[in-house]
Design an enzyme around this catalytic site. Structure first.
Site, PDB file in Angstrom:
ATOM      1  N   TYR A 137      20.075  14.222  -3.905  1.00  0.00           N
ATOM      2  CA  TYR A 137      20.672  12.922  -4.284  1.00  0.00           C
ATOM      3  C   TYR A 137      19.864  12.187  -5.359  1.00  0.00           C
ATOM      4  O   TYR A 137      20.044  10.983  -5.554  1.00  0.00           O
ATOM      5  CB  TYR A 137      20.832  11.991  -3.067  1.00  0.00           C
ATOM      6  CG  TYR A 137      21.656  12.594  -1.965  1.00  0.00           C
ATOM      7  CD1 TYR A 137      22.994  12.920  -2.190  1.00  0.00           C
ATOM      8  CD2 TYR A 137      21.122  12.855  -0.710  1.00  0.00           C
ATOM      9  CE1 TYR A 137      23.759  13.490  -1.191  1.00  0.00           C
ATOM     10  CE2 TYR A 137      21.879  13.426   0.287  1.00  0.00           C
ATOM     11  CZ  TYR A 137      23.203  13.742   0.038  1.00  0.00           C
ATOM     12  OH  TYR A 137      23.958  14.311   1.014  1.00  0.00           O
ATOM     13  N   GLU A 161      -4.577   0.796  -6.151  1.00  0.00           N
ATOM     14  CA  GLU A 161      -5.745  -0.011  -5.815  1.00  0.00           C
ATOM     15  C   GLU A 161      -6.079   0.204  -4.341  1.00  0.00           C
ATOM     16  O   GLU A 161      -5.183   0.310  -3.511  1.00  0.00           O
ATOM     17  CB  GLU A 161      -5.474  -1.486  -6.111  1.00  0.00           C
ATOM     18  CG  GLU A 161      -5.489  -1.753  -7.606  1.00  0.00           C
ATOM     19  CD  GLU A 161      -5.141  -3.193  -7.956  1.00  0.00           C
ATOM     20  OE1 GLU A 161      -5.415  -4.099  -7.172  1.00  0.00           O
ATOM     21  OE2 GLU A 161      -4.571  -3.387  -9.043  1.00  0.00           O
ATOM     22  N   LYS A 186     -17.504  -8.781 -17.444  1.00  0.00           N
ATOM     23  CA  LYS A 186     -17.326  -7.393 -16.974  1.00  0.00           C
ATOM     24  C   LYS A 186     -18.338  -6.468 -17.640  1.00  0.00           C
ATOM     25  O   LYS A 186     -18.891  -5.568 -17.007  1.00  0.00           O
ATOM     26  CB  LYS A 186     -15.897  -6.918 -17.275  1.00  0.00           C
ATOM     27  CG  LYS A 186     -14.873  -7.582 -16.359  1.00  0.00           C
ATOM     28  CD  LYS A 186     -13.503  -6.968 -16.473  1.00  0.00           C
ATOM     29  CE  LYS A 186     -12.574  -7.686 -15.506  1.00  0.00           C
ATOM     30  NZ  LYS A 186     -11.201  -7.275 -15.579  1.00  0.00           N
ATOM     31  N   LYS A 213       6.991   6.282 -15.518  1.00  0.00           N
ATOM     32  CA  LYS A 213       6.034   5.413 -14.823  1.00  0.00           C
ATOM     33  C   LYS A 213       6.764   4.213 -14.198  1.00  0.00           C
ATOM     34  O   LYS A 213       6.538   3.857 -13.045  1.00  0.00           O
ATOM     35  CB  LYS A 213       4.954   4.946 -15.814  1.00  0.00           C
ATOM     36  CG  LYS A 213       3.962   3.942 -15.249  1.00  0.00           C
ATOM     37  CD  LYS A 213       3.159   4.493 -14.084  1.00  0.00           C
ATOM     38  CE  LYS A 213       2.492   3.375 -13.309  1.00  0.00           C
ATOM     39  NZ  LYS A 213       1.858   3.822 -12.081  1.00  0.00           N
ATOM     40  N   CYS A 216      32.086   9.384   4.071  1.00  0.00           N
ATOM     41  CA  CYS A 216      30.950   8.883   4.865  1.00  0.00           C
ATOM     42  C   CYS A 216      30.164   7.755   4.189  1.00  0.00           C
ATOM     43  O   CYS A 216      30.017   6.681   4.756  1.00  0.00           O
ATOM     44  CB  CYS A 216      29.993  10.015   5.185  1.00  0.00           C
ATOM     45  SG  CYS A 216      30.766  11.272   6.183  1.00  0.00           S
ATOM     46  N   GLY A 272      31.127   8.977  -3.349  1.00  0.00           N
ATOM     47  CA  GLY A 272      32.368   8.644  -2.645  1.00  0.00           C
ATOM     48  C   GLY A 272      32.431   9.471  -1.387  1.00  0.00           C
ATOM     49  O   GLY A 272      31.395   9.798  -0.814  1.00  0.00           O
ATOM     50  N   ARG A 296      39.208  11.474   0.264  1.00  0.00           N
ATOM     51  CA  ARG A 296      38.949  10.105   0.734  1.00  0.00           C
ATOM     52  C   ARG A 296      37.835   9.447  -0.072  1.00  0.00           C
ATOM     53  O   ARG A 296      36.750  10.004  -0.206  1.00  0.00           O
ATOM     54  CB  ARG A 296      38.584  10.126   2.225  1.00  0.00           C
ATOM     55  CG  ARG A 296      39.778  10.340   3.107  1.00  0.00           C
ATOM     56  CD  ARG A 296      39.373  10.507   4.539  1.00  0.00           C
ATOM     57  NE  ARG A 296      38.606  11.718   4.748  1.00  0.00           N
ATOM     58  CZ  ARG A 296      37.988  12.019   5.887  1.00  0.00           C
ATOM     59  NH1 ARG A 296      38.031  11.193   6.904  1.00  0.00           N
ATOM     60  NH2 ARG A 296      37.312  13.152   5.996  1.00  0.00           N
ATOM     61  N   ASP A 311     -14.453  -4.071 -23.446  1.00  0.00           N
ATOM     62  CA  ASP A 311     -13.613  -5.146 -22.902  1.00  0.00           C
ATOM     63  C   ASP A 311     -13.912  -6.420 -23.679  1.00  0.00           C
ATOM     64  O   ASP A 311     -14.977  -6.549 -24.299  1.00  0.00           O
ATOM     65  CB  ASP A 311     -13.902  -5.353 -21.404  1.00  0.00           C
ATOM     66  CG  ASP A 311     -12.696  -5.921 -20.664  1.00  0.00           C
ATOM     67  OD1 ASP A 311     -12.129  -5.221 -19.811  1.00  0.00           O
ATOM     68  OD2 ASP A 311     -12.295  -7.071 -20.962  1.00  0.00           O
TER      69      ASP A 311
HETATM   70  N1  LIG Z   1      -3.930  -1.670 -11.127  1.00  0.00           N
HETATM   71  C1  LIG Z   1      -3.332  -0.513 -10.847  1.00  0.00           C
HETATM   72  O1  LIG Z   1      -3.411  -0.015  -9.701  1.00  0.00           O
HETATM   73  C2  LIG Z   1      -2.572   0.229 -11.897  1.00  0.00           C
HETATM   74  C3  LIG Z   1      -2.109   1.513 -11.609  1.00  0.00           C
HETATM   75  C4  LIG Z   1      -1.410   2.205 -12.598  1.00  0.00           C
HETATM   76  C5  LIG Z   1      -1.187   1.627 -13.839  1.00  0.00           C
HETATM   77  N2  LIG Z   1      -1.651   0.358 -14.078  1.00  0.00           N
HETATM   78  C6  LIG Z   1      -1.427  -0.201 -15.412  1.00  0.00           C
HETATM   79  O2  LIG Z   1      -2.654  -0.076 -16.126  1.00  0.00           O
HETATM   80  C7  LIG Z   1      -2.868  -1.220 -16.964  1.00  0.00           C
HETATM   81  C8  LIG Z   1      -4.155  -1.900 -16.613  1.00  0.00           C
HETATM   82  O3  LIG Z   1      -4.055  -2.362 -15.290  1.00  0.00           O
HETATM   83  P1  LIG Z   1      -5.309  -3.038 -14.563  1.00  0.00           P
HETATM   84  O4  LIG Z   1      -4.850  -3.407 -13.189  1.00  0.00           O
HETATM   85  O5  LIG Z   1      -6.508  -2.198 -14.734  1.00  0.00           O
HETATM   86  O6  LIG Z   1      -5.446  -4.357 -15.463  1.00  0.00           O
HETATM   87  P2  LIG Z   1      -6.536  -5.532 -15.360  1.00  0.00           P
HETATM   88  O7  LIG Z   1      -5.827  -6.782 -15.659  1.00  0.00           O
HETATM   89  O8  LIG Z   1      -7.301  -5.405 -14.070  1.00  0.00           O
HETATM   90  O9  LIG Z   1      -7.547  -5.179 -16.530  1.00  0.00           O
HETATM   91  C9  LIG Z   1      -7.213  -5.223 -17.875  1.00  0.00           C
HETATM   92  C10 LIG Z   1      -8.471  -5.406 -18.678  1.00  0.00           C
HETATM   93  O10 LIG Z   1      -8.153  -5.311 -20.057  1.00  0.00           O
HETATM   94  C11 LIG Z   1      -9.039  -6.202 -20.723  1.00  0.00           C
HETATM   95  N3  LIG Z   1      -8.571  -6.445 -22.100  1.00  0.00           N
HETATM   96  C12 LIG Z   1      -7.570  -7.255 -22.536  1.00  0.00           C
HETATM   97  N4  LIG Z   1      -7.474  -7.200 -23.873  1.00  0.00           N
HETATM   98  C13 LIG Z   1      -8.418  -6.328 -24.303  1.00  0.00           C
HETATM   99  C14 LIG Z   1      -8.806  -5.828 -25.576  1.00  0.00           C
HETATM  100  N5  LIG Z   1      -8.196  -6.234 -26.692  1.00  0.00           N
HETATM  101  N6  LIG Z   1      -9.813  -4.953 -25.640  1.00  0.00           N
HETATM  102  C15 LIG Z   1     -10.432  -4.521 -24.514  1.00  0.00           C
HETATM  103  N7  LIG Z   1     -10.123  -4.953 -23.276  1.00  0.00           N
HETATM  104  C16 LIG Z   1      -9.116  -5.842 -23.163  1.00  0.00           C
HETATM  105  C17 LIG Z   1      -9.055  -7.415 -19.830  1.00  0.00           C
HETATM  106  O11 LIG Z   1     -10.142  -8.261 -20.116  1.00  0.00           O
HETATM  107  C18 LIG Z   1      -9.157  -6.752 -18.475  1.00  0.00           C
HETATM  108  O12 LIG Z   1     -10.500  -6.558 -18.090  1.00  0.00           O
HETATM  109  C19 LIG Z   1      -1.613  -2.077 -16.795  1.00  0.00           C
HETATM  110  O13 LIG Z   1      -0.680  -1.742 -17.783  1.00  0.00           O
HETATM  111  C20 LIG Z   1      -1.093  -1.674 -15.445  1.00  0.00           C
HETATM  112  O14 LIG Z   1       0.293  -1.902 -15.323  1.00  0.00           O
HETATM  113  C21 LIG Z   1      -2.347  -0.335 -13.144  1.00  0.00           C
END
Ligand SMILES: NC(=O)c1ccc[n+]([C@@H]2O[C@H](COP(=O)([O-])OP(=O)(O)OC[C@H]3O[C@@H](n4cnc5c(N)ncnc54)[C@H](O)[C@@H]3O)[C@@H](O)[C@H]2O)c1
Length: 437
Positions: free
Chosen positions: A257, A161, A35, A210, A268, A265, A331, A30
């Site tokens: 559906y 989450e 973190k 997705k 209903c 159409g 209809r 990260d």
């Molecule tokens: N949160 C969810 O429940 C969930 C569920 C399914 C999919 N997603 C998708 O997954 C992806 C991540 O979601 P999230 O909620 O975990 O995001 P988040 O914002 O909680 O975490 C993203 C992390 O990426 C890090 N980051 C940014 N640039 C970076 C780099 N160059 N190298 C390494 N780390 C880097 C950030 O510092 C951050 O810690 C998104 O595309 C989101 O749409 C999220």
């Protein structure tokens, strides 16, 4: 397996903990040093049920390391999971800044690695991003070919989450969008043990599905909430209503559906939607989603009209007229509306529907057709051959297999087909265009 995970937010941190728990060697990467410090100390960077204990135990196992060094993480792993954020930009578009910058870094890291590396994009991405944007960046920066020296694929993430460890262990399915077999097999080795179907598809379909899943979830919530607002105004218990709605697993909570096709159409759906939105208006309840459905349906029908007009055909045959195959109910049939619009533009139209016999049309059905296509008697032909003779374009609006088989024997180039109901197109031997396919 040796795995590097880029982005240690909700998705990345939970994946890191679960993969390490399952015995893999995991490198967490990260750009946020806070973190990395937390994980180094055995603490979770996200608040999630079960994560405190899990991170503590996997940190103690020695299977987790963390770093901000992209090159070293790629070098020391076989597969990289990209889980960086893709938030909304101010104009609503997807802000892909993080994933684009990371792709360039990953490309440079791959350049220095002799063995093939697999990159799995798990961040939610707009359809086309992997193939049209990220692979070109990876190839440019690495000066290597995707599918030969490294492999890129897309695996959407379905955890929620609040229950993400449980969702990791029991997802609805595993979807892998890939061009080659190698990344699919690597991911099968990682996730194939999960108690769900493992499905391979195209990268674009995986990206789109997705979005589609999240849109569907948002639509379901809004449907329940709009229903509840109207229920409240009408003094009906919304929980009782929605629980009854969900008891129908044939038509409601089912694939029914959910297959793309023509506009809806019939006698209903349009009338009851109209009555629902009228009821809401009279009770000062706003239902923007339900209120937008008929307009969306009108636009879907307009596509068929626009396609016929754009084809330049002036003589058009329509096979099928009722609102769905196997009924004579006209209809609010979208095909009747389409016929009305085409005639209005001076198109010479001929129509065949084996289920519609003018002499048998009665009551509201008769009144509807008299109001919309008063000269329908002049349009309807007794058989397929007479209907398509001389037509430049044939609109297929029935899925009746016997009718389609007969039609296949009656059409010939340069005639063309506009298929609005998605029928098996190979049988015709003339060009077939779909409504959205
Ligand atoms: N949160 C969810 O429940 C969930 C569920 C399914 C999919 N997603 C998708 O997954 C992806 C991540 O979601 P999230 O909620 O975990 O995001 P988040 O914002 O909680 O975490 C993203 C992390 O990426 C890090 N980051 C940014 N640039 C970076 C780099 N160059 N190298 C390494 N780390 C880097 C950030 O510092 C951050 O810690 C998104 O595309 C989101 O749409 C999220």
């Amino acid at each position: 397996m040796r795995i590097s995970i880029f982005g240690l937010g909700y998705v990345g941190a939970v994946s890191l903990a679960c993969l390490a728990r399952d015995g893999h060697q995991v490198i967490g990467v990260d750009i946020d040093r806070a973190k990395l410090e937390l994980l180094r100390d055995g603490k979770t960077p996200v608040v999630e049920e079960g994560m405190v204990e899990l991170v503590k135990s996997v940190a103690a196992s020695g299977r987790v390391t963390v770093t901000d060094d992209v090159a070293a993480s790629v070098r020391d792993s076989e597969i990289s999971l990209v889980c960086v954020g893709t938030p909304s930009a101010p104009n609503g578009s997807q802000d892909q800044g993080a994933v684009l910058r990371l792709a360039a870094d990953l490309g440079r890291a791959i350049a220095a690695k002799p063995e093939p590396h697999v990159i799995v994009f798990r961040s939610t991405l707009a359809p086309g991003t992997v193939e049209d944007v990220l692979v070109p960046i990876l190839e440019k920066e690495s000066r290597r070919r995707e599918g030969v020296h490294f492999h890129a694929c897309f695996q959407p993430e379905f955890l929620r989450e609040g229950s993400s460890i449980r969702d990791y262990d029991k997802p609805p399915f595993t979807i892998v969008g890939a061009r080659g077999d190698y990344p699919v097999e690597r991911l099968r080795a990682l996730f194939g043990h999960l108690p769900c179907e493992f499905i391979r598809t195209s990268i674009r379909a995986a990206e789109m599905m997705k979005y589609c899943c999240n849109n569907f979830h948002a639509l379901k919530i809004t449907f329940a909430n709009e229903t509840a607002r109207l229920c409240e105004a009408l003094k009906v218990d919304p929980f009782e209503v929605m629980s009854l709605v969900c008891r129908d697993t044939q038509l409601n909570i089912s694939p029914a559906y959910l297959k793309p096709g023509f506009a809806f159409g019939g006698s209903c759906l349009p009338k009851d939607l109209r009555a629902t939105t009228y009821l809401a208006r009279t009770h000062d309840v706003e239902l923007p989603m339900l209120g937008g459905i008929l307009e969306s349906n009108r636009q879907h029908l307009a596509r068929a009209f626009d396609k016929v007009m754009a084809s330049g055909a002036r003589r058009v045959a329509m096979i099928g007229l009722s609102f769905k195959t196997g009924t004579d109910d006209l209809r609010e049939s979208p095909l009747v509306v389409l016929a009305e619009q085409l005639i209005g533009k001076g198109i010479a139209l001929s129509v065949y529907d084996p289920d519609v016999s003018l002499s048998r049309l009665l009551g509201a059905n008769r009144r509807f057709i008299d109001a919309h296509l008063p000269h329908i008697g002049d349009l309807i032909r007794p058989g397929i051959a007479e209907t398509v003779a001389g037509a430049e374009m044939i609109v297929v609006g029935t899925a009746n297999p016997a009718v389609l088989a007969e039609l296949a024997g009656a059409v010939a180039p340069p005639q063309r087909i506009l298929d609005v109901v998605r029928v098996p197109a190979q049988q015709f031997g003339v060009p077939v265009e779909g409504l959205c396919w």
